[in-house]
Design a protein around this motif. Structure first.
Motif, PDB file in Angstrom:
ATOM      1  N   VAL A 119       0.850  -1.196   0.000  1.00  0.00           N
ATOM      2  CA  VAL A 119       0.000   0.000   0.000  1.00  0.00           C
ATOM      3  C   VAL A 119       0.888   1.249   0.000  1.00  0.00           C
ATOM      4  CG1 VAL A 119      -1.652   1.349   1.369  1.00  0.00           C
ATOM      5  CG2 VAL A 119      -1.964  -1.120   1.110  1.00  0.00           C
ATOM      6  N   ILE A 120       1.903   1.236   0.867  1.00  0.00           N
ATOM      7  CA  ILE A 120       2.814   2.384   0.962  1.00  0.00           C
ATOM      8  C   ILE A 120       3.515   2.620  -0.379  1.00  0.00           C
ATOM      9  CG2 ILE A 120       4.945   3.207   2.054  1.00  0.00           C
ATOM     10  CD1 ILE A 120       4.032   1.535   4.544  1.00  0.00           C
ATOM     11  N   SER A 158       2.704   1.577  -3.376  1.00  0.00           N
ATOM     12  CA  SER A 158       1.787   1.938  -4.468  1.00  0.00           C
ATOM     13  C   SER A 158       1.443   3.422  -4.415  1.00  0.00           C
ATOM     14  CB  SER A 158       0.494   1.122  -4.391  1.00  0.00           C
ATOM     15  OG  SER A 158       0.779  -0.250  -4.483  1.00  0.00           O
ATOM     16  N   ILE A 159       1.147   3.907  -3.205  1.00  0.00           N
ATOM     17  CA  ILE A 159       0.794   5.321  -3.057  1.00  0.00           C
ATOM     18  C   ILE A 159       1.988   6.203  -3.432  1.00  0.00           C
ATOM     19  CG2 ILE A 159       0.245   7.114  -1.336  1.00  0.00           C
ATOM     20  CD1 ILE A 159      -1.579   4.998   0.018  1.00  0.00           C
ATOM     21  N   ALA A 208       2.375   6.260  -7.167  1.00  0.00           N
ATOM     22  CA  ALA A 208       1.349   7.089  -7.805  1.00  0.00           C
ATOM     23  C   ALA A 208       1.673   8.572  -7.635  1.00  0.00           C
ATOM     24  CB  ALA A 208      -0.023   6.760  -7.224  1.00  0.00           C
ATOM     25  N   MET A 233      -2.718   8.549 -14.614  1.00  0.00           N
ATOM     26  CA  MET A 233      -4.005   7.947 -14.269  1.00  0.00           C
ATOM     27  C   MET A 233      -4.047   6.467 -14.628  1.00  0.00           C
ATOM     28  SD  MET A 233      -6.001   9.500 -12.440  1.00  0.00           S
ATOM     29  CE  MET A 233      -7.142   8.113 -12.458  1.00  0.00           C
ATOM     30  N   GLU A 247      -2.162   4.714 -12.072  1.00  0.00           N
ATOM     31  CA  GLU A 247      -2.885   4.719 -10.803  1.00  0.00           C
ATOM     32  C   GLU A 247      -3.966   3.647 -10.793  1.00  0.00           C
ATOM     33  OE1 GLU A 247      -4.108   8.515  -8.725  1.00  0.00           O
ATOM     34  OE2 GLU A 247      -6.078   7.617  -8.941  1.00  0.00           O
ATOM     35  N   THR A 248      -4.679   3.532 -11.915  1.00  0.00           N
ATOM     36  CA  THR A 248      -5.733   2.523 -12.007  1.00  0.00           C
ATOM     37  C   THR A 248      -5.161   1.124 -11.810  1.00  0.00           C
ATOM     38  OG1 THR A 248      -6.968   3.939 -13.497  1.00  0.00           O
ATOM     39  CG2 THR A 248      -7.551   1.622 -13.497  1.00  0.00           C
ATOM     40  N   LEU A 249      -4.025   0.856 -12.443  1.00  0.00           N
ATOM     41  CA  LEU A 249      -3.396  -0.468 -12.298  1.00  0.00           C
ATOM     42  C   LEU A 249      -3.005  -0.724 -10.843  1.00  0.00           C
ATOM     43  CD1 LEU A 249      -1.061  -0.558 -15.443  1.00  0.00           C
ATOM     44  CD2 LEU A 249      -3.213  -1.803 -15.082  1.00  0.00           C
ATOM     45  N   LEU A 250      -2.368   0.285 -10.229  1.00  0.00           N
ATOM     46  CA  LEU A 250      -1.939   0.140  -8.835  1.00  0.00           C
ATOM     47  C   LEU A 250      -3.145  -0.081  -7.927  1.00  0.00           C
ATOM     48  CD1 LEU A 250       0.687   3.053  -8.782  1.00  0.00           C
ATOM     49  CD2 LEU A 250       1.232   0.623  -8.487  1.00  0.00           C
ATOM     50  N   PHE A 251      -4.197   0.707  -8.168  1.00  0.00           N
ATOM     51  CA  PHE A 251      -5.397   0.592  -7.333  1.00  0.00           C
ATOM     52  C   PHE A 251      -6.019  -0.799  -7.460  1.00  0.00           C
ATOM     53  CE2 PHE A 251      -9.917   0.653  -6.607  1.00  0.00           C
ATOM     54  CZ  PHE A 251     -10.029   1.307  -5.400  1.00  0.00           C
ATOM     55  N   CYS A 252      -6.172  -1.243  -8.695  1.00  0.00           N
ATOM     56  CA  CYS A 252      -6.842  -2.531  -8.913  1.00  0.00           C
ATOM     57  C   CYS A 252      -6.062  -3.668  -8.265  1.00  0.00           C
ATOM     58  CB  CYS A 252      -7.037  -2.789 -10.406  1.00  0.00           C
ATOM     59  SG  CYS A 252      -8.299  -1.721 -11.120  1.00  0.00           S
ATOM     60  N   LEU A 285      -4.158  -3.458  -5.559  1.00  0.00           N
ATOM     61  CA  LEU A 285      -4.412  -3.405  -4.114  1.00  0.00           C
ATOM     62  C   LEU A 285      -5.807  -3.932  -3.795  1.00  0.00           C
ATOM     63  CD1 LEU A 285      -3.013   0.077  -2.924  1.00  0.00           C
ATOM     64  CD2 LEU A 285      -1.939  -2.173  -2.716  1.00  0.00           C
ATOM     65  N   ALA A 286      -6.767  -3.554  -4.619  1.00  0.00           N
ATOM     66  CA  ALA A 286      -8.154  -3.957  -4.357  1.00  0.00           C
ATOM     67  C   ALA A 286      -8.303  -5.474  -4.466  1.00  0.00           C
ATOM     68  CB  ALA A 286      -9.097  -3.250  -5.328  1.00  0.00           C
ATOM     69  N   GLU A 307      -6.843  -7.000  -1.352  1.00  0.00           N
ATOM     70  CA  GLU A 307      -7.691  -6.793  -0.180  1.00  0.00           C
ATOM     71  C   GLU A 307      -8.936  -7.676  -0.254  1.00  0.00           C
ATOM     72  OE1 GLU A 307      -7.106  -5.552   2.540  1.00  0.00           O
ATOM     73  OE2 GLU A 307      -9.034  -5.147   3.488  1.00  0.00           O
ATOM     74  N   LEU A 350     -14.897  -3.836  -3.791  1.00  0.00           N
ATOM     75  CA  LEU A 350     -13.936  -4.944  -3.756  1.00  0.00           C
ATOM     76  C   LEU A 350     -14.458  -6.171  -4.495  1.00  0.00           C
ATOM     77  CD1 LEU A 350     -12.490  -4.744  -0.127  1.00  0.00           C
ATOM     78  CD2 LEU A 350     -11.375  -4.124  -2.274  1.00  0.00           C
ATOM     79  N   VAL A 398     -14.245  -4.963  -8.533  1.00  0.00           N
ATOM     80  CA  VAL A 398     -13.203  -4.091  -9.056  1.00  0.00           C
ATOM     81  C   VAL A 398     -12.572  -4.658 -10.336  1.00  0.00           C
ATOM     82  CG1 VAL A 398     -11.234  -5.054  -7.802  1.00  0.00           C
ATOM     83  CG2 VAL A 398     -11.283  -2.631  -8.384  1.00  0.00           C
ATOM     84  N   ASN A 409      -6.308  -0.544   3.505  1.00  0.00           N
ATOM     85  CA  ASN A 409      -5.318  -1.226   2.654  1.00  0.00           C
ATOM     86  C   ASN A 409      -5.488  -0.907   1.170  1.00  0.00           C
ATOM     87  OD1 ASN A 409      -4.314  -2.348   4.950  1.00  0.00           O
ATOM     88  ND2 ASN A 409      -5.314  -4.329   4.661  1.00  0.00           N
ATOM     89  N   LEU A 410      -6.054   0.260   0.893  1.00  0.00           N
ATOM     90  CA  LEU A 410      -6.249   0.674  -0.508  1.00  0.00           C
ATOM     91  C   LEU A 410      -5.558   2.019  -0.724  1.00  0.00           C
ATOM     92  CD1 LEU A 410     -10.027  -0.227  -0.888  1.00  0.00           C
ATOM     93  CD2 LEU A 410      -8.083  -1.469  -1.852  1.00  0.00           C
ATOM     94  N   MET A 411      -5.824   2.612  -1.880  1.00  0.00           N
ATOM     95  CA  MET A 411      -5.308   3.955  -2.162  1.00  0.00           C
ATOM     96  C   MET A 411      -6.389   4.717  -2.927  1.00  0.00           C
ATOM     97  SD  MET A 411      -2.676   2.917  -5.222  1.00  0.00           S
ATOM     98  CE  MET A 411      -2.645   4.427  -6.190  1.00  0.00           C
ATOM     99  N   ILE A 468      -4.957  11.517  -5.887  1.00  0.00           N
ATOM    100  CA  ILE A 468      -3.532  11.642  -5.587  1.00  0.00           C
ATOM    101  C   ILE A 468      -2.922  12.795  -6.380  1.00  0.00           C
ATOM    102  CG2 ILE A 468      -1.314  10.482  -5.964  1.00  0.00           C
ATOM    103  CD1 ILE A 468      -2.572   7.933  -4.951  1.00  0.00           C
ATOM    104  N   GLN A 469      -3.226  12.849  -7.675  1.00  0.00           N
ATOM    105  CA  GLN A 469      -2.687  13.912  -8.529  1.00  0.00           C
ATOM    106  C   GLN A 469      -3.158  15.281  -8.052  1.00  0.00           C
ATOM    107  OE1 GLN A 469      -3.511  11.057  -9.713  1.00  0.00           O
ATOM    108  NE2 GLN A 469      -2.381  10.518 -11.531  1.00  0.00           N
ATOM    109  N   LEU A 529      -0.905   8.704   3.110  1.00  0.00           N
ATOM    110  CA  LEU A 529      -0.385   7.525   3.838  1.00  0.00           C
ATOM    111  C   LEU A 529      -1.042   7.401   5.212  1.00  0.00           C
ATOM    112  CD1 LEU A 529       3.449   7.296   3.102  1.00  0.00           C
ATOM    113  CD2 LEU A 529       1.614   5.844   2.247  1.00  0.00           C
TER     114      LEU A 529
END
Lengths: 250, 215
Positions: free
Chosen positions: A207-208, A210-211, A214, A227, A230-235, A237-238, A241, B67, B70, B130-132, B138-139, B155
């Protein structure tokens, strides 16, 4: 008198601590004050969640060693490649995908301030003093200081600080946007440690990272590319989880 | 409809309509996407005000539902709806009351102006799950508040007050809760017929400040 790697590394609870270790001034004998190779060894641990850079003893760092610079300047090529090595070390630190905090007590001058500016977050103790004194010696910052300072303090304030060569205190630095938080007297490291815990404790490394990736993309890539990433990183993580929750139920 | 749309004197009111929390479900995002596509063909609108039905703006996405469903396409579609809103040739104003978290705060960040209630609570708490943030928040936070602040708040996943948001440059005005929607409407009306991408600072100074300085 070129000796480097006078820095130490310590790992506590997944947080790496780099100490500039040549007290009392913690002066930098050469620009690449840690060899990039050594830095990579230190941070290779995949469970590493953050990095704090501090100075051993009372001060952060008084910056570069003038004598060493003048000695090297006899051979312009040598000096240039020494500076370039220092610049790529700072770039490596800036580009890490874990948060890097500079914990600044007392003196933070020249090359020391350039290290701090390459970190992601700067904590200064209320008795910290920051300066680019290079102009007083007919020099100028040479490891990215003239490039990074304006991003925080703007053009005119940076010109004043670098041309003037005067010290500013922590409060002034906070107003200018150069430091992010002010810690009590001599407590920059403790403050940085607490903030690092708040940012990383109980957070999976992924998570750390990925953020942080991004955020780096936000600054470096075009909006569309950032973007997409970001979508790839988010998916990713999702999916992790969702999987974790499913396993928890089972 | 999870996404209510009315027009008052050429100002479009887009209201998230699943009170009390106005959770942004998959259905909400789909309806928003369709609605924004329609809005983009409307020629006579002057501005849009986005708010939540009831006391809150929105608590953000429904994480359980998200979740389970997604995939890249859904995320891209959601982002596309936000981007279309941002690229409309008229100003979009978010009128923020109550909670404004996660995807909802991202939606607000895609608006050109943000008017915020004194007691509003804002934040991007994704990392605590546990997500972002996944729809461009973020941008936007990095651009408005700087990278250091962005790292810290995202964070940590903390929530923060309207005044904190104002200080970090993430909202434009902080006013009493009952003034948020009226003021947003007055501001929308006060704005001149605007060309694409109005000068934010000029508009705030010339058309927003006089409205709430006198209230």
């Amino acid at each position: 008198m070129i000796h480097r790697d006078k820095s130490t590394f310590e790992l506590i609870d997944s947080i790496g601590i780099i100490s500039l270790d040549d007290p009392p001034a913690n002066a930098l004998s050469i620009p690449e004050f840690i060899s990039i190779r050594l830095l990579h060894q230190w941070i290779a641990n995949p469970s590493l969640k953050g990095l704090i850079i501090r100075g051993e003893g009372k001060n952060f760092s008084a910056g570069g060693n003038l004598e060493a610079i003048f000695n090297a300047s006899g051979n312009p090529k040598t000096l240039q490649s020494l500076m370039e090595d220092g610049i790529s070390l700072l770039k490596t630190i800036e580009n890490l995908d874990i948060p890097v905090i500079a914990a600044i007590n007392r003196v933070c001058f020249g090359g020391g301030l350039e290290i701090a500016l390459a970190c992601h977050i700067r904590i200064a103790s209320e008795n910290a003093l920051l300066a680019f004194p290079e102009a007083n010696f007919n020099l100028m910052p040479g490891m990215g200081g003239t490039v990074r300072l304006p991003a925080y303090a703007g053009f005119s304030q940076s010109a004043e600080m670098i041309l003037g060569g005067d010290m500013i205190d922590a409060l002034n630095a906070k107003e200018l946007g150069i430091v992010d938080h002010i810690a009590p007297k001599d407590q920059a490291f403790e403050y940085a440690w607490t903030l690092m815990q708040k940012m990383t404790h109980d957070r999976p490394v992924k998570v750390i990272r990925s953020i942080m990736k991004a955020l780096k993309n936000a600054v470096e890539l075009s909006h569309d590319e950032a973007m997409k990433e970001e979508t790839l990183l988010f998916c990713s993580l999702a999916r992790d989880e969702a999987e974790r929750r499913k396993n928890e139920e089972a | 409809m999870t996404c209510q749309w009315t027009i008052e004197q050429r100002v479009g009111l887009l209201t998230m309509n699943q009170p009390p929390s106005n959770t942004m479900t998959m259905r909400f995002f789909e309806e928003l996407h369709v609605l924004v596509r329609e809005i983009s063909t409307m020629n006579d609108l002057k501005a849009i005000v986005i708010s939540g039905n009831g006391r809150h703006y929105s608590s953000g996405a429904d994480i359980n539902e998200l979740l389970q469903n997604v995939d890249q396409r859904t995320m891209c579609d959601n982002y596309h709806a936000f981007i279309m809103l941002e690229q409309l040739e008229i100003p979009v104003i978010s009128a923020i009351r109550g909670v404004c978290l996660g995807s909802a705060f991202e939606l607000a960040l895609f608006s050109r102006f943000r008017i915020c209630a004194r007691d509003a609570v804002l934040g991007l708490p994704e990392s605590t799950f546990n997500l972002m943030p996944g729809i461009g928040g973020i941008q936007r936070v990095a651009a408005l508040a700087g990278k250091a602040k962005a790292i810290e708040i995202i964070l940590r996943g903390i929530t923060f007050s309207a005044m904190d948001a104002l200080e970090m440059g993430m909202v434009d005005a902080v006013v009493p809760g009952n003034r948020v929607i009226p003021l947003s409407m007055e501001f929308a009306n006060a704005l001149p017929e605007i060309v694409y991408k109005p000068d934010r600072e000029l508009c705030l100074h010339k058309f927003l400040k006089p409205l709430y300085a006198t209230n």
